[in-house]
Design a protein around this motif. Structure first.
Motif, PDB file in Angstrom:
ATOM      1  N   PHE A   3       0.833  -1.199   0.000  1.00 13.60           N
ATOM      2  CA  PHE A   3       0.000   0.000   0.000  1.00 13.60           C
ATOM      3  C   PHE A   3       0.870   1.252   0.000  1.00 13.60           C
ATOM      4  N   ILE A   4       1.939   1.222   0.770  1.00 13.10           N
ATOM      5  CA  ILE A   4       2.845   2.364   0.874  1.00 13.10           C
ATOM      6  C   ILE A   4       3.463   2.681  -0.484  1.00 13.10           C
ATOM      7  N   ARG A   5       3.782   1.680  -1.260  1.00 11.61           N
ATOM      8  CA  ARG A   5       4.437   1.875  -2.560  1.00 11.61           C
ATOM      9  C   ARG A   5       3.475   2.180  -3.693  1.00 11.61           C
ATOM     10  N   THR A  10       4.897  10.355  -3.765  1.00 13.40           N
ATOM     11  CA  THR A  10       6.254   9.954  -4.120  1.00 13.40           C
ATOM     12  C   THR A  10       7.006   9.694  -2.832  1.00 13.40           C
ATOM     13  N   LEU A  11       7.463   8.468  -2.666  1.00 12.94           N
ATOM     14  CA  LEU A  11       8.177   8.043  -1.469  1.00 12.94           C
ATOM     15  C   LEU A  11       9.611   7.681  -1.866  1.00 12.94           C
ATOM     16  N   VAL A  12      10.569   8.349  -1.237  1.00 15.08           N
ATOM     17  CA  VAL A  12      11.980   8.141  -1.539  1.00 15.08           C
ATOM     18  C   VAL A  12      12.659   7.530  -0.325  1.00 15.08           C
ATOM     19  N   PRO A  22       7.409  19.914   0.826  1.00 11.55           N
ATOM     20  CA  PRO A  22       6.319  20.444  -0.001  1.00 11.55           C
ATOM     21  C   PRO A  22       6.771  20.968  -1.359  1.00 11.55           C
ATOM     22  N   SER A  23       7.921  21.614  -1.427  1.00 13.46           N
ATOM     23  CA  SER A  23       8.355  22.191  -2.702  1.00 13.46           C
ATOM     24  C   SER A  23       8.580  21.130  -3.769  1.00 13.46           C
ATOM     25  N   ALA A  24       8.953  19.922  -3.369  1.00 12.53           N
ATOM     26  CA  ALA A  24       9.137  18.815  -4.304  1.00 12.53           C
ATOM     27  C   ALA A  24       7.966  17.833  -4.256  1.00 12.53           C
ATOM     28  N   ASP A  25       7.077  18.029  -3.288  1.00 12.08           N
ATOM     29  CA  ASP A  25       5.925  17.149  -3.057  1.00 12.08           C
ATOM     30  C   ASP A  25       6.357  15.690  -2.948  1.00 12.08           C
ATOM     31  N   LEU A  26       7.325  15.445  -2.078  1.00 14.82           N
ATOM     32  CA  LEU A  26       7.781  14.074  -1.863  1.00 14.82           C
ATOM     33  C   LEU A  26       8.023  13.806  -0.390  1.00 14.82           C
ATOM     34  N   ILE A  27       7.978  12.525  -0.074  1.00 17.33           N
ATOM     35  CA  ILE A  27       8.238  12.045   1.279  1.00 17.33           C
ATOM     36  C   ILE A  27       9.546  11.272   1.249  1.00 17.33           C
ATOM     37  N   ASN A  28      10.452  11.630   2.134  1.00 17.99           N
ATOM     38  CA  ASN A  28      11.721  10.920   2.263  1.00 17.99           C
ATOM     39  C   ASN A  28      11.684  10.099   3.547  1.00 17.99           C
ATOM     40  N   ILE A  29      12.031   8.832   3.439  1.00 18.37           N
ATOM     41  CA  ILE A  29      12.062   7.925   4.584  1.00 18.37           C
ATOM     42  C   ILE A  29      13.409   7.215   4.586  1.00 18.37           C
ATOM     43  N   VAL A  45       6.070   6.634   8.214  1.00 16.86           N
ATOM     44  CA  VAL A  45       5.521   6.882   6.874  1.00 16.86           C
ATOM     45  C   VAL A  45       4.142   7.522   6.989  1.00 16.86           C
ATOM     46  N   PHE A  46       3.281   6.971   7.830  1.00 21.41           N
ATOM     47  CA  PHE A  46       1.932   7.526   7.968  1.00 21.41           C
ATOM     48  C   PHE A  46       1.965   8.929   8.568  1.00 21.41           C
ATOM     49  N   HIS A  47       2.881   9.179   9.472  1.00 22.33           N
ATOM     50  CA  HIS A  47       3.044  10.529  10.013  1.00 22.33           C
ATOM     51  C   HIS A  47       3.393  11.504   8.885  1.00 22.33           C
ATOM     52  N   GLU A  48       4.346  11.133   8.057  1.00 22.26           N
ATOM     53  CA  GLU A  48       4.740  12.003   6.948  1.00 22.26           C
ATOM     54  C   GLU A  48       3.616  12.164   5.927  1.00 22.26           C
TER      55      GLU A  48
END
Length: 75
Positions: A3-5, A10-12, A22-29, A45-48
């Motif tokens: 589900f996360i993927r 966008t998850l990095v 926000p400027s790149a609209d991505l989540i880094n983990i 992940v859910f927090h982000e």
């Protein structure tokens, strides 16, 4: 898991911190081994993802003055 993927976000993987940019609209983990458990990683992940919902194309919680990277201290 999967589900996360498969979400519309966008998850990095990698880096030293979990954060939403926000400027790149991505989540880094950070890599999975950086977490004490898979539950800790998923909680981060859910927090982000809550930050991700604030993008101007979704709930518009960010503006010129608070469009900052949100970092999590869980990783």
């Amino acid at each position: 898991g999967s589900f996360i993927r498969t979400g519309p976000w966008t998850l990095v993987d990698g880096g030293d911190s979990a954060h939403y940019k926000p400027s790149a609209d991505l989540i880094n983990i950070p890599e999975p081994e950086r977490f004490q458990s898979e539950d800790d990683r998923l909680a981060t992940v859910f927090h982000e993802l809550t930050h991700w919902t604030g993008h101007h194309s979704r709930l518009k919680r960010f503006n010129e003055t608070n469009n900052v990277t949100h970092r999590s201290s869980t990783a």
